[in-house]
Design an enzyme around this catalytic site. Structure first.
Site, mmCIF file in Angstrom:
data_model
loop_
_atom_site.group_PDB
_atom_site.id
_atom_site.type_symbol
_atom_site.label_atom_id
_atom_site.label_comp_id
_atom_site.label_asym_id
_atom_site.label_seq_id
_atom_site.Cartn_x
_atom_site.Cartn_y
_atom_site.Cartn_z
ATOM 1 N N SER A 1 84.043 -46.592 76.015
ATOM 2 C CA SER A 1 84.398 -46.704 77.428
ATOM 3 C C SER A 1 85.385 -45.601 77.801
ATOM 4 C CB SER A 1 85.019 -48.079 77.699
ATOM 5 O OG SER A 1 85.286 -48.247 79.065
ATOM 6 N N CYS B 1 91.169 -58.476 79.168
ATOM 7 C CA CYS B 1 90.046 -59.262 79.691
ATOM 8 C C CYS B 1 90.317 -60.757 79.653
ATOM 9 C CB CYS B 1 88.773 -58.948 78.896
ATOM 10 S SG CYS B 1 88.343 -57.199 78.937
#
Length: 393
Positions: free
Chosen positions: A200, A326
């Site tokens: 990412s 998250c």
């Protein structure tokens, strides 16, 4: 106004100025759709090819093995779901670990609801996968092993080469979530026998909203996002050219600066760990002491709540985390800390600090002194700590 000390680089990083500069023309000047046939679109196609080549070079891969995604979570979902679909005639068994990112764990749970069997490997007290347990878990119907390169919470680096060798020996595909590791440690997909790898952009000073999945040539997984014929018919959707350009620039920067940058981070990380462990009693380091990401330090402080510590650090201008970004809204203790054997009450008192190349020794000194003060104040308010002290007088 207090100076902000940002020590949550595992959650996201600041986009580097040279990365922003590289991206800007592709918003306003070279904005053509790379799938169009006219000449104006050629600038976008060339930029995309250059970004793909930069990433492939960093991994020792071929450019046609890099497939762009919207981020690491999509890449993880693609690797697991598409492998399960493509190889279900061979078997329905997947092996992963108990400490994976939720992009892997929740995808594995979804696969279990859809007829697949998943083995979740244990780890040792440092968060290292047990290779004997991995070997013992392999069955004739095993089609995929997915083990993260380095843990996003405690920083432990896994024995990826050994896992890759085991997978290759048994003819099983091997995927690794390298979101935290790519750009921080050297990775060569051939040397490590990696078949698929997720990454990412925003974890290595690139932009958000862009990632990739490396898929080794010959791996027969299909599209995950259906629609157009982009990404060689494997991932539909108009290509994010500014993101790809930025990602490529960020990777080139990361490779160019890796040795000097990580040497500095390791020195400051170890200085931080040593000071905290020596100066804050009833504290433990989570993760392997040395075989960990260069910028990661994760502590558990007994008799306090990590959320209170984070709020009070924030009041002093210090940005940290209690685990994965998250799951920051969850009140449950980290699944990673529970997997390495910590009881709930100690897992609740965790703090993850992740450094960058902009972190200074002065920053670390201020952070340590602030932690000492806050932990002391929180413990003074804790009846558990009061009882503990009375018993040990």
């Amino acid at each position: 106004m207090k100076k902000m000390i940002y020590l949550d680089n595992a959650a996201t990083t600041k986009t580097a100025p040279e990365v922003v500069e590289a991206m800007l023309p592709y918003f306003t000047e070279f904005y053509g759709n790379a799938s169009s046939v006219y000449g104006f679109a050629g600038n976008s196609k060339e930029a995309m090819a250059k970004g793909r080549e930069s990433i492939a070079k960093a991994l020792g891969a071929n450019a046609n093995e890099i497939y762009f995604t919207a981020g690491g979570s999509e890449a993880d979902n693609w690797a697991l779901k598409a492998t399960a679909e493509a190889y279900k005639a061979k078997g329905n068994h997947i092996i992963t670990t108990k400490i994976e990112h939720h992009a892997i764990l929740h995808t594995a749970e979804w696969l279990e609801k859809n007829g697949f069997e998943v083995t979740y490997l244990n780890v040792d007290e440092n968060g290292v996968v047990k290779l004997d347990e991995l070997k013992a878990a392999i069955r004739p119907e095993t089609i995929l092993i997915s083990v993260m390169f380095a843990n996003n919470e405690i920083g432990t680096i896994e024995p990826i080469k050994e896992i890759g060798e085991i997978a290759k020996e048994h003819g099983i595909l091997f995927h690794t979530d390298a979101v935290q590791a790519f750009g921080q440690v050297p990775i060569n997909v051939d040397e490590l026998h990696i078949d698929m790898l997720s990454s990412s952009g925003h974890k290595l000073n690139g932009p958000k909203g862009i990632g990739f999945l490396y898929i080794r040539k010959g791996v027969k997984i299909r599209s995950f996002v259906h629609g157009g014929a982009q990404e060689r018919k494997r991932r539909a959707g108009t290509e994010n050219i500014p993101g790809i350009v930025g990602y490529g620039a960020a990777v080139e920067r990361a490779m160019r600066t890796m040795k000097e940058r990580t040497d500095k981070e390791i020195e400051l990380r170890d200085y931080l760990i040593d000071r905290v462990l020596k100066e804050v009693p009833y504290t433990r380091l989570n993760g392997h002491r040395t075989n960990r990401l260069p910028n990661n330090a994760n502590f558990s402080f007994q008799f306090i709540e990590g959320e209170s510590l984070l709020i009070m650090l924030d009041m002093e201008g210090i940005c940290g985390s209690s685990g994965s970004a998250c799951t920051s809204g969850s009140l449950d203790p980290s699944h990673v800390l529970l997997a390495i054997g910590l009881p709930h009450e100690i897992a609740h008192g965790s703090l993850r600090l992740t450094l960058s190349d902009e972190t200074t020794k002065e920053d670390i000194d201020f952070v340590v002194e602030t932690i000492k003060d806050i932990v002391s104040r929180l413990r003074d308010m804790s009846p558990l700590y009061e009882d503990f002290i009375k018993k040990h007088k």
